[in-house]
Design an enzyme around this catalytic site. Structure first.
Site, PDB file in Angstrom:
ATOM      1  N   GLU A   1      61.367 138.071  11.484  1.00  0.00           N
ATOM      2  CA  GLU A   1      61.366 136.719  12.046  1.00  0.00           C
ATOM      3  C   GLU A   1      62.824 136.357  12.361  1.00  0.00           C
ATOM      4  OE1 GLU A   1      60.794 132.652   9.646  1.00  0.00           O
ATOM      5  OE2 GLU A   1      60.847 134.352   8.281  1.00  0.00           O
TER       6      GLU A   1
ATOM      7  N   ASP B   1      73.518 143.942  -2.112  1.00  0.00           N
ATOM      8  CA  ASP B   1      74.646 144.032  -1.162  1.00  0.00           C
ATOM      9  C   ASP B   1      75.079 142.604  -0.803  1.00  0.00           C
ATOM     10  OD1 ASP B   1      76.548 145.010   0.580  1.00  0.00           O
ATOM     11  OD2 ASP B   1      75.134 145.765   2.073  1.00  0.00           O
TER      12      ASP B   1
END
Ligand code: ADP
Length: 294
Positions: free
Chosen positions: A94, A198
């Site tokens: 999205e 991360d």
């Protein structure tokens, strides 16, 4: 963009959505992949593309985003689909208009990340391997965090460094550190949390409503301190974020020392990805950690 027409047709078939009169635009800012926005009636998608040989990387990214979404503590982009088309691997998410994490959303993010970390998981590792940057990240299951960090994280990056020609002091001192990792955990027993993995400033933002968003994860179950440590490595997170995290889920005092142990993983990864500019930093982090033990 004409080169992407086969992918657009492929996505129509995959999703059953009409992409008539679509618009494609390029998105900058990624480190590893090329990225595009695809818009059509009722469609607004973010597409990441890379070589077909890297398809597994997107399989793991999609699995991480879905697991983060299932917990529901922090918003992540919804996964539309992923796969291979001709010479490309793709991941379709999205599209979300992203903005900076200002004070209120930074504070909300601190609280939400703490809620994610408070949810206990069953083991250290993950059900599949993934990548950190483009480096393989191995997530073999361990019941003991110290052995996980030794073998699957620092040990692997030191091996990659040796293969890249970084021998000498990095390996001898790094080897000493590996043997003594347990000493940093004499009074601290982390439980496994689902980690973003991360979490630098480039992988967190806010949507138009001020809701925090995280993306581009390298998920696994591990010590929550590793996510916090990485937020401090390259900047980008405000005091509001840390205050809210700390209020929801206070950190152990030993975090200050282990932060270096955890960020060494990312600095070794940068050494392996980007070269010798990171060697001095890696060596001095190892020296600092060994000095803590003496
Ligand atoms: P890479 O894996 O190549 O580092 P990222 O996933 O970090 O790529 O995405 C690159 C940039 O695209 C990000 O810095 C962010 O600004 C933007 N971005 C990422 N995900 C979305 C999304 N779902 N919708 C809109 N923009 C996004």
């Amino acid at each position: 963009m004409a080169a992407l027409q086969p992918l657009v047709s492929h996505l129509e078939t995959q999703t059953g959505q009409s992409l008539n009169n679509h618009r494609l635009s390029t998105i900058g800012g990624g480190d590893i992949n090329s990225a595009y926005r695809l818009q059509a009636a009722n469609i607004d998608w973010f597409i990441k593309l890379n070589r077909a040989s890297l398809a597994e990387m997107f399989v793991a990214e999609a699995a991480g985003l879905r697991e983060l979404a299932d917990i529901g503590a922090v918003r992540v982009p919804k996964v539309i689909c992923f796969g291979e088309c001709q010479q490309h691997a793709y991941l379709v998410l999205e599209f979300i208009e992203l903005g900076a994490l200002h004070s209120r959303s930074a504070s909300l993010f601190g609280e939400q990340l703490a809620l994610l970390h408070q949810r206990p998981q069953a083991y250290f590792g993950w059900h599949i391997d993934n990548t950190i940057g483009s480096t393989p990240q191995y997530n073999a299951r361990h019941d003991d965090w110290v052995s996980f960090w030794q073998q699957q994280r620092l040990g692997k990056q030191l091996q990659f460094a040796a293969a890249n020609g970084y021998r000498g002091a990095l390996q001898s001192q790094g080897g000493k550190l590996l043997e003594r990792i347990g000493d940093f955990f004499s009074a601290y027993r982390p439980h496994p949390s689902l980690l973003h993995g991360d979490l630098w400033g480039g992988n967190a933002a806010s949507d138009k409503q001020g809701q925090p968003i995280i993306f581009d994860p390298a998920c696994y179950y591990g010590d929550r301190e590793t996510d916090l440590a990485m937020t401090e490595l390259f900047g980008g997170f405000s005091r509001d974020f840390y205050a809210a995290y700390q209020a929801q889920y206070p950190l152990d005092p030993g975090y200050k020392t282990r932060k270096t142990l955890y960020n060494l993983y990312h600095i070794l990864n940068h050494l392996n990805l980007f070269g010798s500019g990171y060697l001095n930093q890696a060596n001095s982090m190892i020296a600092q950690l060994l000095a803590e033990l003496n």
